[in-house]
Design a protein around this motif. Structure first.
Motif, PDB file in Angstrom:
ATOM      1  N   ARG A 127      -6.062 -15.615  14.713  1.00  0.00           N
ATOM      2  CA  ARG A 127      -5.058 -16.414  13.726  1.00  0.00           C
ATOM      3  C   ARG A 127      -4.661 -15.111  13.132  1.00  0.00           C
ATOM      4  N   PRO A 128      -3.366 -15.415  12.648  1.00  0.00           N
ATOM      5  CA  PRO A 128      -2.548 -14.243  11.891  1.00  0.00           C
ATOM      6  C   PRO A 128      -3.270 -14.156  10.522  1.00  0.00           C
ATOM      7  N   MET A 129      -3.474 -12.827  10.172  1.00  0.00           N
ATOM      8  CA  MET A 129      -3.974 -12.439   9.029  1.00  0.00           C
ATOM      9  C   MET A 129      -2.938 -12.121   8.081  1.00  0.00           C
ATOM     10  N   PHE A 130      -2.241 -10.828   8.628  1.00  0.00           N
ATOM     11  CA  PHE A 130      -0.968 -10.324   8.021  1.00  0.00           C
ATOM     12  C   PHE A 130       0.127 -10.064   8.835  1.00  0.00           C
ATOM     13  N   THR A 131       1.505 -10.166   8.160  1.00  0.00           N
ATOM     14  CA  THR A 131       2.564  -9.703   8.822  1.00  0.00           C
ATOM     15  C   THR A 131       3.215  -8.531   8.067  1.00  0.00           C
ATOM     16  N   ILE A 132       3.540  -7.466   8.738  1.00  0.00           N
ATOM     17  CA  ILE A 132       4.070  -6.307   8.256  1.00  0.00           C
ATOM     18  C   ILE A 132       5.364  -6.574   7.920  1.00  0.00           C
ATOM     19  N   LEU A 133       5.764  -6.573   6.648  1.00  0.00           N
ATOM     20  CA  LEU A 133       7.167  -7.044   6.391  1.00  0.00           C
ATOM     21  C   LEU A 133       8.024  -5.691   6.205  1.00  0.00           C
ATOM     22  N   GLU A 134       7.230  -4.654   5.735  1.00  0.00           N
ATOM     23  CA  GLU A 134       8.202  -3.256   5.504  1.00  0.00           C
ATOM     24  C   GLU A 134       7.254  -2.180   5.859  1.00  0.00           C
ATOM     25  N   ASP A 135       7.768  -1.148   6.305  1.00  0.00           N
ATOM     26  CA  ASP A 135       6.887   0.208   6.795  1.00  0.00           C
ATOM     27  C   ASP A 135       7.760   1.222   6.692  1.00  0.00           C
ATOM     28  N   THR A 136       7.937   2.054   5.596  1.00  0.00           N
ATOM     29  CA  THR A 136       8.728   3.409   5.763  1.00  0.00           C
ATOM     30  C   THR A 136       8.157   4.669   6.324  1.00  0.00           C
ATOM     31  N   CYS A 137       6.838   4.373   6.684  1.00  0.00           N
ATOM     32  CA  CYS A 137       6.337   5.709   7.506  1.00  0.00           C
ATOM     33  C   CYS A 137       6.526   5.437   9.055  1.00  0.00           C
TER      34      CYS A 137
ATOM     35  N   VAL B 135       0.760  -1.046   0.022  1.00  0.00           N
ATOM     36  CA  VAL B 135       0.002   0.014  -0.041  1.00  0.00           C
ATOM     37  C   VAL B 135       0.869   1.282   0.153  1.00  0.00           C
ATOM     38  N   ILE B 136       0.778   2.129  -1.037  1.00  0.00           N
ATOM     39  CA  ILE B 136       1.496   3.092  -1.269  1.00  0.00           C
ATOM     40  C   ILE B 136       0.867   4.517  -1.290  1.00  0.00           C
ATOM     41  N   ASP B 137       1.507   5.243  -0.373  1.00  0.00           N
ATOM     42  CA  ASP B 137       0.837   6.755  -0.573  1.00  0.00           C
ATOM     43  C   ASP B 137       1.789   7.483  -1.562  1.00  0.00           C
ATOM     44  N   PRO B 138       1.218   7.884  -2.684  1.00  0.00           N
ATOM     45  CA  PRO B 138       1.817   8.415  -3.940  1.00  0.00           C
ATOM     46  C   PRO B 138       2.308   9.842  -3.693  1.00  0.00           C
ATOM     47  N   MET B 139       1.408  10.756  -2.905  1.00  0.00           N
ATOM     48  CA  MET B 139       1.674  12.250  -2.874  1.00  0.00           C
ATOM     49  C   MET B 139       1.914  12.635  -1.457  1.00  0.00           C
ATOM     50  N   GLY B 140       1.693  11.724  -0.510  1.00  0.00           N
ATOM     51  CA  GLY B 140       2.164  12.226   0.728  1.00  0.00           C
ATOM     52  C   GLY B 140       1.131  12.532   1.592  1.00  0.00           C
ATOM     53  N   GLN B 141       0.776  12.246   2.957  1.00  0.00           N
ATOM     54  CA  GLN B 141      -0.229  12.882   3.914  1.00  0.00           C
ATOM     55  C   GLN B 141      -1.646  12.205   3.232  1.00  0.00           C
TER      56      GLN B 141
ATOM     57  N   ILE C  37      -3.900   2.909   7.661  1.00  0.00           N
ATOM     58  CA  ILE C  37      -2.436   3.163   7.103  1.00  0.00           C
ATOM     59  C   ILE C  37      -2.309   4.581   7.135  1.00  0.00           C
ATOM     60  N   PHE C  38      -1.069   5.025   7.675  1.00  0.00           N
ATOM     61  CA  PHE C  38      -0.465   6.315   7.415  1.00  0.00           C
ATOM     62  C   PHE C  38      -1.265   7.236   8.274  1.00  0.00           C
ATOM     63  N   MET C  39      -2.377   6.780   9.065  1.00  0.00           N
ATOM     64  CA  MET C  39      -3.225   7.803   9.800  1.00  0.00           C
ATOM     65  C   MET C  39      -2.293   8.378  11.232  1.00  0.00           C
ATOM     66  N   HIS C  40      -2.279   9.465  11.449  1.00  0.00           N
ATOM     67  CA  HIS C  40      -1.573  10.076  12.706  1.00  0.00           C
ATOM     68  C   HIS C  40      -2.661  10.437  13.771  1.00  0.00           C
ATOM     69  N   VAL C  41      -2.720   9.572  14.970  1.00  0.00           N
ATOM     70  CA  VAL C  41      -3.609   9.857  15.896  1.00  0.00           C
ATOM     71  C   VAL C  41      -2.686   9.962  17.256  1.00  0.00           C
ATOM     72  N   ALA C  42      -2.795  11.097  17.873  1.00  0.00           N
ATOM     73  CA  ALA C  42      -1.998  11.365  18.962  1.00  0.00           C
ATOM     74  C   ALA C  42      -2.817  11.237  20.151  1.00  0.00           C
ATOM     75  N   VAL C  43      -2.244  10.382  21.276  1.00  0.00           N
ATOM     76  CA  VAL C  43      -2.942  10.184  22.733  1.00  0.00           C
ATOM     77  C   VAL C  43      -2.431  10.938  23.601  1.00  0.00           C
TER      78      VAL C  43
ATOM     79  N   PRO D 218      -1.207  13.259   8.488  1.00  0.00           N
ATOM     80  CA  PRO D 218      -0.260  11.795   8.466  1.00  0.00           C
ATOM     81  C   PRO D 218       1.422  12.304   8.375  1.00  0.00           C
ATOM     82  N   LEU D 219       2.117  11.191   8.805  1.00  0.00           N
ATOM     83  CA  LEU D 219       3.526  11.644   8.750  1.00  0.00           C
ATOM     84  C   LEU D 219       4.100  10.978   7.499  1.00  0.00           C
ATOM     85  N   SER D 220       3.264  10.525   6.587  1.00  0.00           N
ATOM     86  CA  SER D 220       3.818   9.827   5.294  1.00  0.00           C
ATOM     87  C   SER D 220       4.262  11.011   4.240  1.00  0.00           C
ATOM     88  N   LYS D 221       5.246  10.524   3.664  1.00  0.00           N
ATOM     89  CA  LYS D 221       5.893  11.373   2.677  1.00  0.00           C
ATOM     90  C   LYS D 221       5.609  10.663   1.357  1.00  0.00           C
TER      91      LYS D 221
END
Length: 204
Positions: free
Chosen positions: A76-86, A27-33, A138-144, A155-158
């Motif tokens: 049961r496992p559904m996904f494993t996160i292999l890479e995360d650049t954000c 899943v890719i954020d092509p333009m950021g945020q 994905i890419f959502m920035h929630v502060a607690v 979002p912090l995504s570029k």
């Protein structure tokens, strides 16, 4: 959709795809945020779905990233996160909805939001709006805050940031390009994704 083809989800819309165990979804954020709400169902039994509560419980933290496993409501496992650049996503807030736009944004007649767009994408599999669970945002920035208050921040995504997820069972997966302005700094943008099939990697 051809092997490895990058698909664009237009702003404020959704898309669904089937995965086999071992397939990798990027899943890719092509333009950021820009946020993408992602949910999944076991393809062999649609009563099994992606669970934020189970995933957060087993990871023992709110913010999941590389190496973490996303679990189903049946643990049961559904996904494993292999890479995360954000490195910053949300797994606590529900997909934006018609009612949310009315209550929080003051819209006289709310838009379908991610909830409606996920339900529309999942309709061919018989998944209704009432069955859309809390999504992996994905890419959502929630502060607690220390007092428990939450704030949805830009979002912090570029541009080009991505998350790579490996399917651990046959899945039906739906994703959006989020419709909520708070989630994307009020700059509604697309989301890209591609599927890398396990069978193609083994053939190579």
């Amino acid at each position: 959709m051809t092997a490895g083809e990058t698909i664009r989800i237009p702003p404020c819309s959704g898309h669904a795809v089937e995965l086999d165990a071992g397939d990798e979804l990027v899943v890719i954020d092509p333009m950021g945020q820009q946020v993408s709400d992602l949910t999944a169902f076991c393809r062999e039994d649609l009563d099994e779905y992606l669970s934020s509560g189970r995933s957060i419980d087993y990871a023992s933290r709110l913010w999941l990233s590389t190496g973490d496993v996303l679990y189903s409501n049946r643990s049961r496992p559904m996904f494993t996160i292999l890479e995360d650049t954000c490195g910053r996503h949300d797994f606590t807030l529900t997909p934006c909805s018609k009612e949310m736009f009315e209550k929080l944004y003051g819209e006289a007649e709310g838009r379908p939001g991610c909830e409606g767009n996920l339900a529309r994408a999942l309709a061919p599999w018989g998944v209704s709006r009432d069955r859309v669970p809390v999504a992996f945002n994905i890419f959502m920035h929630v502060a607690v805050e220390a007092d428990g208050r939450i704030a949805v921040l830009p979002p912090l995504s570029k541009p080009g940031d991505h998350v790579r997820l490996r399917a651990e069972m046959p899945l039906v997966v739906a994703m959006t390009a989020c419709s909520a302005g708070q989630s994307n700094n009020f700059r509604y943008k697309p989301i890209d994704f591609r599927v890398e099939r396990a069978r193609d990697r083994s053939a190579g």
